[in-house]
Write an enzyme that holds these catalytic residues in place. Structure first.
Site, PDB file in Angstrom:
ATOM      1  N   ASP A  66       1.028  -0.559   0.177  1.00 53.38           N
ATOM      2  CA  ASP A  66      -0.112   0.114   0.254  1.00 53.38           C
ATOM      3  C   ASP A  66       0.749   0.835   0.098  1.00 53.38           C
ATOM      4  O   ASP A  66       1.653   1.260   1.266  1.00 53.38           O
ATOM      5  CB  ASP A  66      -1.315   0.230   1.494  1.00 53.38           C
ATOM      6  N   THR A  99      -3.082   4.881  -4.232  1.00 57.72           N
ATOM      7  CA  THR A  99      -2.029   5.872  -3.467  1.00 57.72           C
ATOM      8  C   THR A  99      -0.613   5.863  -4.479  1.00 57.72           C
ATOM      9  O   THR A  99      -0.047   6.619  -4.328  1.00 57.72           O
ATOM     10  CB  THR A  99      -2.280   5.396  -2.392  1.00 57.72           C
ATOM     11  N   THR A 100      -0.126   4.520  -4.682  1.00 55.69           N
ATOM     12  CA  THR A 100       0.733   4.630  -4.972  1.00 55.69           C
ATOM     13  C   THR A 100       0.888   5.169  -6.831  1.00 55.69           C
ATOM     14  O   THR A 100       0.967   5.687  -7.267  1.00 55.69           O
ATOM     15  CB  THR A 100       1.038   2.759  -5.786  1.00 55.69           C
ATOM     16  N   ASP A 397      -8.715  -0.388   2.172  1.00 54.93           N
ATOM     17  CA  ASP A 397      -9.210  -0.036   0.584  1.00 54.93           C
ATOM     18  C   ASP A 397     -10.155  -0.110   0.495  1.00 54.93           C
ATOM     19  O   ASP A 397     -11.081   0.661  -0.371  1.00 54.93           O
ATOM     20  CB  ASP A 397      -7.524  -0.048  -0.020  1.00 54.93           C
TER      21      ASP A 397
END
Length: 561
Positions: A66, A99-100, A397
């Site tokens: 994550d 997020t990445t 998530d």
């Protein structure tokens, strides 16, 4: 003889040792720092992304892929690179996924314009171009996004399952996608659909067993608290019980350290003991008269009270964690009472069933059929502790993604499909604009291709070959949702038909955040570092005059009073 000009005195503005860096070199240094972060995260993207094992200074290990969690654990100190940490956290808090992607997009935008910065192009022109390109991208997403009809419950549930499944495809639990997707969708649909408060979804971790042993409790479940011997005589199952939640200590108080009670006779001491017993019995009688069959308290319930409740077929639990007690009150109704007097019926809650059951090596108290707030608890099972923690992060998530899909109902195809379409759209618009802005728009379009390219690299595909096929497909009307296929021979497929769906809000948030972060880093041309900022943070400063007061009177006797 001609007099010389007066010498200009040296002006010191900053403290000695302050580090100042400015100009083009500083801007390029900031861009390189952001690229270093992107390089760390890039291998975690997509369904074939790798995990990172991060060990902190205490030797505790965490395994995760994550993006927000990795950046938090790395404790990055570079001031410009911290901007990327902030946008990853914001993406995680707002949407829960992507997020990445947001970090890779921002870094790639900076990488694409680094050459223009070296050649002397003004950062303001680049920032203006980025904002224009981001606006074009958001308009295009809203134009092509697919809205799912919420009136058909089966179709809508199917959409939510696809979104949850896509979110989990890059996680450690991808092998159990169908099982966990159903669990996540059931959990979100259990909540009140008007506010969808994800805090009402409790997540408990029980070591041991397999992932398939995880279960969803449609109600509140909390771990059995510390109890005294009398608890074994209490009933453990109730139907439609009244539930009382307290913030009251129900045990005989031990005397504080150094307490002194002076008595002249044994009868006086007995009177003190009797008074203590009378106080606690008065509290217990008041609780008994309410008719409550389940008594939960945030503070301890002692052995005397436990036995008293057992004799009257009442279940009690003390030291219930504050978060669990809050969820119980929101679920069953009533309110937390801080006194035992004047408790009325409206202060009590109720539920359809209460029982205590064994889950793995732990005992859990479970309340189901709660009428007031719709709440649920996910009980996760697994082998290693790090593994269960990563499952928890993955489910968080997925819950956030499904929550956004319920609120919006608009989806786009994942797997790099939407990025390739936006890239083609912005490149076409850029060619219509004259001047330097055209270069910036084309650089932005090229930066968007980092997502499908990285998915290919992580899956071991030939990224150049796959991207050429995708560009060719996106130049036709039928290729709108063409994206990367990590399993197929061709390397691409229609990801909308393959049900690789994501809420459009994930992409809208990621692109706008990445563009803003890139613009922010490009607008910084000087960094001033205080010499103290490099060292560890000092403690709070002492109030003025402390040193003088401490030294006063040293070396001579204190004055007599």
């Amino acid at each position: 003889m001609q007099r010389g000009l007066p010498m200009q005195p040296t002006v010191l503005l900053l403290r000695d040792g302050t580090d100042t860096s400015q100009g083009k070199g500083q801007l390029l240094s900031n861009i390189n720092a952001c690229l270093a972060i992107a390089e760390t995260l890039s291998s975690t993207l997509g369904p074939r992304g790798m995990d990172k094992l991060i060990v902190n200074d205490r030797g505790e290990a965490q395994i995760t892929n994550d993006g927000a969690t990795i950046l938090k654990l790395l404790e990055i100190v570079h001031p410009a690179a911290k901007v990327l940490v902030d946008i990853a956290r914001a993406q995680d808090a707002e949407v829960g996924d992507g997020t990445t992607s947001v970090v890779l997009l921002a870094s790639q935008m900076l990488k694409e314009v680094r050459g223009y910065i070296e050649e002397g192009l003004s950062p303001h022109i680049i920032v203006k171009g980025f904002r224009k390109a981001a606006l074009l991208a958001l308009e295009r997403i809203k134009e092509i996004q697919v809205t799912v009809d919420k009136s058909d419950p089966e179709k809508f549930r199917s959409l939510l399952l696809k979104c949850a499944s896509t979110s989990m495809s890059s996680k450690l639990i991808h092998s159990e996608k169908p099982f966990f997707s159903n669990m996540v969708v059931d959990a979100v649909l259990t909540l009140n659909q008007s506010d969808l408060d994800e805090n009402l979804i409790g997540i408990k971790k029980v070591a041991g067993g397999g992932m398939q042993d995880s279960l969803l409790v449609k109600g509140v479940a909390f771990k059995k608290t510390f109890t005294y011997a009398g608890a074994e005589q209490q009933p453990k199952t109730f139907k439609d019980p009244l539930i009382l939640c307290l913030n009251v200590e129900l045990e005989l108080k031990a005397e504080k350290d150094n307490a002194e009670v002076r008595v002249d006779a044994v009868s006086d001491y007995q009177a003190i003991v009797d008074a203590e017993w009378e106080i606690i019995f008065r509290k217990l009688d008041a609780i008994g008269k309410t008719g409550a069959k389940v008594v939960l308290s945030k503070l301890p319930i002692g052995d005397l009270a436990t036995q008293w409740f057992a004799d009257r077929d009442i279940f009690c639990a003390g030291r219930v964690p504050a978060a669990d007690l809050k969820r119980v009150v929101q679920a069953v109704g009533g309110s937390v009472q801080s006194t035992c007097s004047d408790i009325r019926r409206e202060h009590l809650g109720t539920c359809a069933s209460f029982n205590e059951r064994q889950i793995g090596g732990e005992r859990y108290n479970v309340l189901e059929g709660c009428p007031k707030a719709k709440t649920c608890t996910l009980i996760l099972r697994g082998g290693a502790e790090q593994f269960i923690e990563e499952v928890e992060r993955s489910l968080h998530d997925a819950i956030m993604v499904v929550k956004r899909a319920v609120k919006n109902g608009d989806v786009v195809a994942g797997g790099g499909a939407i990025e390739m379409d936006l890239s083609a759209h912005i490149r076409a618009k850029g060619l219509e604009i004259a001047g330097k802005q055209q270069l910036v728009l084309i650089a932005f379009a090229k930066a968007l291709e980092v997502i499908p390219r990285q998915i290919c690299d992580n899956a071991g595909l030939d990224a150049t070959d796959v991207l050429n096929k995708l560009r060719m497909r996106h130049n036709t009307k039928e290729g709108l949702w063409a994206g990367v296929d990590v399993d197929g021979v061709e390397g691409w497929r229609d990801n909308m038909e393959a049900f690789v769906w994501e809420p459009s809000l994930v992409k809208i948030n990621a692109i706008s955040s990445a563009a803003e972060a890139a613009a922010l880093i490009l607008s910084v041309d000087e960094t001033v570092k205080n010499p103290q900022s490099e060292g560890p943070a000092p403690g709070p400063r002492a109030p003025p005059g402390t040193a003088q007061r401490a030294l006063r009177g040293r070396g001579r006797g204190m004055p007599r009073r």
